[in-house]
Design a protein around this motif. Structure first.
Motif, PDB file in Angstrom:
ATOM      1  N   THR A  54      -1.825   7.370  -3.096  1.00  0.00           N
ATOM      2  CA  THR A  54      -0.937   8.394  -2.532  1.00  0.00           C
ATOM      3  C   THR A  54       0.521   7.947  -2.497  1.00  0.00           C
ATOM      4  N   GLY A  55       0.833   6.780  -3.020  1.00  0.00           N
ATOM      5  CA  GLY A  55       2.185   6.260  -2.991  1.00  0.00           C
ATOM      6  C   GLY A  55       3.089   6.909  -4.020  1.00  0.00           C
ATOM      7  N   GLY A  65      -5.746  -7.094  -4.755  1.00  0.00           N
ATOM      8  CA  GLY A  65      -4.564  -6.685  -4.001  1.00  0.00           C
ATOM      9  C   GLY A  65      -4.314  -7.564  -2.792  1.00  0.00           C
ATOM     10  N   ASP A  87      -0.267   2.433  -3.603  1.00  0.00           N
ATOM     11  CA  ASP A  87      -1.578   3.045  -3.423  1.00  0.00           C
ATOM     12  C   ASP A  87      -1.639   4.389  -4.143  1.00  0.00           C
ATOM     13  N   LEU A 105       0.829  -1.202   0.000  1.00  0.00           N
ATOM     14  CA  LEU A 105       0.000   0.000   0.000  1.00  0.00           C
ATOM     15  C   LEU A 105       0.869   1.260   0.000  1.00  0.00           C
ATOM     16  N   GLU A 159      -6.676  -0.850  -9.078  1.00  0.00           N
ATOM     17  CA  GLU A 159      -7.023  -0.497  -7.707  1.00  0.00           C
ATOM     18  C   GLU A 159      -6.304  -1.441  -6.748  1.00  0.00           C
ATOM     19  N   VAL A 160      -5.497  -0.877  -5.867  1.00  0.00           N
ATOM     20  CA  VAL A 160      -4.703  -1.698  -4.954  1.00  0.00           C
ATOM     21  C   VAL A 160      -5.555  -2.208  -3.802  1.00  0.00           C
ATOM     22  N   ARG A 161      -6.396  -1.346  -3.254  1.00  0.00           N
ATOM     23  CA  ARG A 161      -7.256  -1.746  -2.127  1.00  0.00           C
ATOM     24  C   ARG A 161      -8.462  -2.511  -2.669  1.00  0.00           C
ATOM     25  N   PHE A 188      -5.886  -3.729   4.375  1.00  0.00           N
ATOM     26  CA  PHE A 188      -6.572  -3.424   3.122  1.00  0.00           C
ATOM     27  C   PHE A 188      -8.038  -3.041   3.325  1.00  0.00           C
ATOM     28  N   GLN A 217       2.384   5.946  -8.117  1.00  0.00           N
ATOM     29  CA  GLN A 217       1.292   6.653  -8.788  1.00  0.00           C
ATOM     30  C   GLN A 217       1.526   8.163  -8.802  1.00  0.00           C
TER      31      GLN A 217
END
Length: 561
Positions: A130-131, A156, A128, A124, A150-152, A232, A134
């Motif tokens: 905010t990571g 994931g 994610d 994450l 979508e990671v979450r 998650f 991205q």
């Protein structure tokens, strides 16, 4: 080392009995351990006997269908993932030769050292919205100029669990392929089968029992997982149990959810037995190991790239990122609070390991001295705890100790109107009981294996010299079991250090651990603050993995052709 026939062991047990030792005492010990497992499980189902079910009706109407669906999706995804990665990588490293094979042969086991909840917050933190990844893509292509999955999501969560759990299948499948011997595959080739056809029609069916066992272990860990799904925000039964207990303050609803999770565990165990059937996994050739097929050109590059990608995603990149985060906060977080958490973690692990080893030794000696159906059944029940999720155990043990507290208070009121209140519930004893129940099977394996390699003639000689059963254990078994005892101690110590759900639910006030600290920091999205305790757990987890790597090494080295 050879072992004597079973009738000799029976004679040995009878001679110990003739020496005046009450062998039923060993049986009573094994029965007590079995009761320690069985009573909490039975009390879990008592939640359905209580009349007040308003909270349960609310859960059933709102979240139950989602919990069942999420759990089934997760199980299906993990099953497919660990089979593809575990079996595929095992086939590459055991039956093929490609650049880097010797390194990947053992390095692909290292992800076992990474707790799933640690890999979860690293994923994450890196991928994610905010990571950094991205963020970089937005700078290069604009906010809408690229697509990123979508990671979450269920995908994931599944990917994280697959990357952590595939080594279970990898290790067992690899051992199965290596023990099939050169003659088996050469016979298949002489019948005109290509290497690919020989794999699917000969090697894979022969390795099926081992693959099924490895897959079942991965599924048990998936059902027991709490940290990954909570990071998650992916609701399953384990997160629902925690919310019912600490969010709704309703232990009855938590026990009802735990009983449903137990049904999933039972179904998984039954499926594993059915899939294995009557098949037995054993060494089919004691001669030369199978020859490896050299993958040349682009095939060798693809094999190296695939193994390298899995190793990097599952171990190398997470470890590097954890070290970077930990370095950023080391001056801030390497404080008395960290050392207090480390002390609590090591103390709980050490005490639990000692208690668990004593219990496993008692269980093994009971089988050795009094090998009958009752003792065998007790051993099976006593070692059932490893298949149980920590959250389920926590509910069962809290119900057990709460019932004991209520009984003590009821008796106390007969003599005094001011009962003592809570005594065992929420105590350190409850947490240690959970660890013992959960990890007794971990200690029992090495000790049982070590006992199986001790010739009964040694203990029979000690009996002839006047030793009773305890003397045989102290003078014969303990010295010979020292390697197995040390292995069991290390395995239990590290497992307790990494255990999260039971610790969260049962820890007494002021007994936070490194795993609890990781949960608190990841709940607030502070990935960097969770890195230092996470690095500590990963480094500790490398110790038993090194033992597994050494024990799984094959004495022969196959030559490519």
């Amino acid at each position: 080392m050879s072992t004597a026939p079973s009738h000799f062991q029976s004679t040995h047990a009878a001679r110990l009995s003739d020496s005046g030792v009450r062998l039923p005492g060993w049986q009573l010990g094994s029965l007590a351990l079995a009761a320690l497992i069985a009573v909490p499980l039975l009390l879990i189902f008592s939640g359905w006997l209580q009349g007040e079910n308003a909270v349960w009706h609310h859960l059933a109407e709102t979240v139950l269908a989602e919990l069942v669906y999420n759990t089934l999706v997760l199980l299906a995804g993990v099953t497919v993932g660990v089979l593809l990665l575990g079996v595929g990588l095992a086939w590459l490293t055991s039956l093929c030769e490609f650049p880097g094979r010797r390194f990947f042969d053992w390095a692909l086991m290292l992800p076992l050292a990474v707790p799933a909840y640690v890999l979860a917050f690293v994923v994450l933190g890196l991928f994610d919205f905010t990571g950094p990844l991205q963020g970089l893509l937005r700078e290069l292509f604009g906010r809408g100029g690229f697509w990123f999955p979508e990671v979450r999501s269920s995908g994931g969560v599944t990917l994280v669990l697959v990357l952590v759990l595939y080594p279970y299948v990898y290790m067992l499948a690899r051992s199965a392929f290596l023990t099939q011997g050169r003659g088996t595959l050469e016979a298949a080739h002489s019948l005109g089968l290509t290497p690919r056809a020989a794999f699917f029609h000969v090697a894979l069916p022969m390795a099926r029992p081992a693959i099924v066992v490895g897959t079942s272990l991965a599924l048990m860990e998936t059902l027991a997982d709490f940290g990954t799904v909570s990071v998650f925000n992916y609701d399953t039964f384990t997160t629902a149990i925690y919310k019912a207990w600490f969010g709704l303050f309703n232990l009855q609803a938590a026990s009802q959810l735990a009983s449903l999770l137990l049904l999933f565990v039972a179904l998984a165990l039954v499926a594993e037995r059915r899939l294995r059937g009557r098949a037995r996994y054993h060494e089919t050739s004691r001669g030369a190991p199978p020859q490896r097929f050299r993958l040349q050109g682009w095939r060798g590059g693809v094999a190296s790239s695939a193994a390298g990608l899995v190793f990097s995603l599952a171990f190398l990149l997470p470890l590097i990122q954890l070290l970077i985060w930990a370095w950023q906060v080391v001056q801030q977080d390497l404080d008395p609070r960290y050392f207090e958490l480390l002390t609590h973690t090591l103390a709980l692990g050490g005490i639990s390991a000692l208690i668990t080893i004593i219990a496993a030794l008692l269980l093994g000696c009971a089988r050795r001295f009094h090998d009958n159906r009752l003792t065998a059944s007790s051993a099976r029940i006593a070692t059932l705890g490893y298949a149980l999720p920590g959250s389920v155990l926590a509910v069962g043990i809290m119900l057990t100790f709460s019932s004991l507290d209520n009984l003590i208070n009821a008796i106390w009121r007969i003599f005094d109107n001011t009962p003592p209140g809570q005594i065992f519930g929420g105590s350190l004893l409850a947490l240690l009981s959970a660890y013992l129940t959960r990890f007794l099977a971990v200690a029992h394996g090495p000790i049982e294996s070590g006992l199986g390699h001790i010739r009964p003639s040694l203990s029979d000689a000690a009996h002839n010299l006047g030793c009773r059963a305890l003397g045989v254990v102290r003078r014969v078994y303990l010295p010979l079991l020292r390697p197995g005892l040390l292995t069991a101690l290390l395995l239990v110590l590290v497992d307790v250090m990494k255990e999260m759900p039971a610790t969260l639910l049962l820890r007494p006030y002021g007994w936070d651990t490194l795993a609890v600290r990781i949960y608190e920091m990841t709940s607030e999205g502070e990935w960097e603050r969770a890195a230092l305790p996470a690095v500590t757990l990963v480094l500790a987890g490398l110790l038993p993995v090194i033992l597994l790597v050494r024990s799984s090494s094959h004495p022969h080295s196959a030559q490519p052709h």
